[in-house]
Design a protein around this motif. Structure first.
Motif, PDB file in Angstrom:
ATOM      1  N   ALA A   1       0.820  -1.206   0.000  1.00 53.03           N
ATOM      2  CA  ALA A   1       0.000   0.000   0.000  1.00 53.03           C
ATOM      3  C   ALA A   1       0.857   1.261   0.000  1.00 53.03           C
ATOM      4  CB  ALA A   1      -0.933  -0.006   1.213  1.00 53.03           C
ATOM      5  N   LEU A   2       1.967   1.229   0.733  1.00 49.67           N
ATOM      6  CA  LEU A   2       2.801   2.420   0.870  1.00 49.67           C
ATOM      7  C   LEU A   2       3.807   2.583  -0.260  1.00 49.67           C
ATOM      8  CD1 LEU A   2       3.557   2.267   4.706  1.00 49.67           C
ATOM      9  CD2 LEU A   2       1.926   3.749   3.534  1.00 49.67           C
ATOM     10  N   LEU A   3       4.298   1.467  -0.812  1.00 51.53           N
ATOM     11  CA  LEU A   3       5.404   1.534  -1.765  1.00 51.53           C
ATOM     12  C   LEU A   3       4.986   1.385  -3.220  1.00 51.53           C
ATOM     13  CD1 LEU A   3       8.096  -0.552   0.158  1.00 51.53           C
ATOM     14  CD2 LEU A   3       7.817   1.927   0.103  1.00 51.53           C
ATOM     15  N   ILE A   4       3.960   0.583  -3.500  1.00 52.35           N
ATOM     16  CA  ILE A   4       3.618   0.345  -4.908  1.00 52.35           C
ATOM     17  C   ILE A   4       2.149   0.647  -5.208  1.00 52.35           C
ATOM     18  CG2 ILE A   4       5.445  -1.364  -5.244  1.00 52.35           C
ATOM     19  CD1 ILE A   4       3.455  -3.578  -4.865  1.00 52.35           C
ATOM     20  N   ALA A   5       1.492   1.380  -4.308  1.00 50.65           N
ATOM     21  CA  ALA A   5       0.098   1.810  -4.518  1.00 50.65           C
ATOM     22  C   ALA A   5      -0.813   0.633  -4.840  1.00 50.65           C
ATOM     23  CB  ALA A   5       0.016   2.860  -5.618  1.00 50.65           C
ATOM     24  N   HIS A   6      -0.602  -0.467  -4.143  1.00 53.50           N
ATOM     25  CA  HIS A   6      -1.368  -1.692  -4.363  1.00 53.50           C
ATOM     26  C   HIS A   6      -2.186  -1.933  -3.101  1.00 53.50           C
ATOM     27  CE1 HIS A   6      -1.225  -6.189  -5.760  1.00 53.50           C
ATOM     28  NE2 HIS A   6      -2.384  -5.615  -5.967  1.00 53.50           N
ATOM     29  N   GLY A   7      -3.473  -1.620  -3.142  1.00 49.98           N
ATOM     30  CA  GLY A   7      -4.286  -1.679  -1.949  1.00 49.98           C
ATOM     31  C   GLY A   7      -4.394  -0.309  -1.317  1.00 49.98           C
TER      32      GLY A   7
END
Length: 253
Positions: A130-136
């Protein structure tokens, strides 16, 4: 003998690398990934899933502490299964419906350390994504975590325990645990979305069928691939980390 030993050691890792490389190469740039995106759920549902998720996370933190106190030598193995889950769940692979899916990699850790420990590792994976690859996302971390870091590890652990006793074949049990946990997590995510966004005509049931068609049914080939990857990784660990696995009672001494 040296060539044979090298082939035995690096052959499974080569197979894992090839399947992983496929995931990287095949991933499209504009990916529509399975994780429920940041802000997508209404606040009431987002909060509700957080409240359902937090007790398992608290129990998981307690379980991790207990495991490490009991088996301090398993720290590296714990980090390894966490990294395995992170890499697999970061691979976004196109599905037949034009959306995008990914493996999860929680079954191996769940069978090794138990589902509660895997809840903590899975939460860390989801948080980094969520924080690093905008996944979730952070607001949807409760919902994503409940599906992938709570339900999926319990399904994997239960499936593994039952099938290992029934078949006496660890590979079959591990394969089924990975496949079933993957499919159940995606089905649960479809249900989470259906509950939050019921169809105006058919209600939750029709909405679930639509989301399930995108997320669950198209997961079947990917879940099978994850099953093979998990078995390959398990076999490699049995060959080169037997003492750690015996201490965890994953294999017999």
């Amino acid at each position: 003998m040296i060539k044979s030993s090298h082939a035995k050691r690096y052959g499974p890792l080569g197979a894992i690398a090839l399947l992983t490389a496929y995931g990287v190469i095949a991933s499209p740039l504009p990916a529509f990934a399975m994780h429920i995106s940041e802000g997508f759920l209404p606040w009431g549902w987002a909060l509700g899933w957080w409240l359902a998720f937090l007790p398992f996370l608290g129990g998981g933190l307690w379980a991790v502490r207990g495991r490490l106190n009991e088996h301090p030598e398993s720290r590296v193995l714990l980090a390894l299964v966490g990294a395995f889950a992170f890499v697999l769940s970061s691979l976004k692979i196109p599905s037949v419906t034009g959306s995008c899916s990914h493996p999860m990699g929680v079954a191996l850790g769940a069978t090794l350390f138990g589902p509660l420990v895997m809840t903590v590792l899975g939460t860390g994976v989801l948080l980094f994504q969520a924080l690093l690859i905008a996944h979730g996302g952070l607001t949807t971390l409760g919902a994503n975590g409940f599906a992938m870091a709570v339900v999926a590890p319990w399904v994997a652990w239960g499936t593994y325990q039952v099938l290992k006793r029934l078949t006496q074949r660890q590979g079959i049990a591990l394969f089924a645990a990975a496949v079933l946990s993957n499919l159940v997590a995606y089905s649960l995510t479809a249900l989470q979305l259906a509950l939050a966004f019921p169809d105006s005509n058919g209600g939750v049931a029709l909405s679930f069928s639509k989301f399930a068609a995108l997320f669950a049914i198209t997961q079947i080939p990917l879940a099978i691939s994850e099953g093979f990857l998990t078995v390959l990784m398990g076999n490699w660990l049995m060959t080169y980390c037997p003492e750690e696995l015996k201490a965890l009672q994953w294999i017999r001494g």
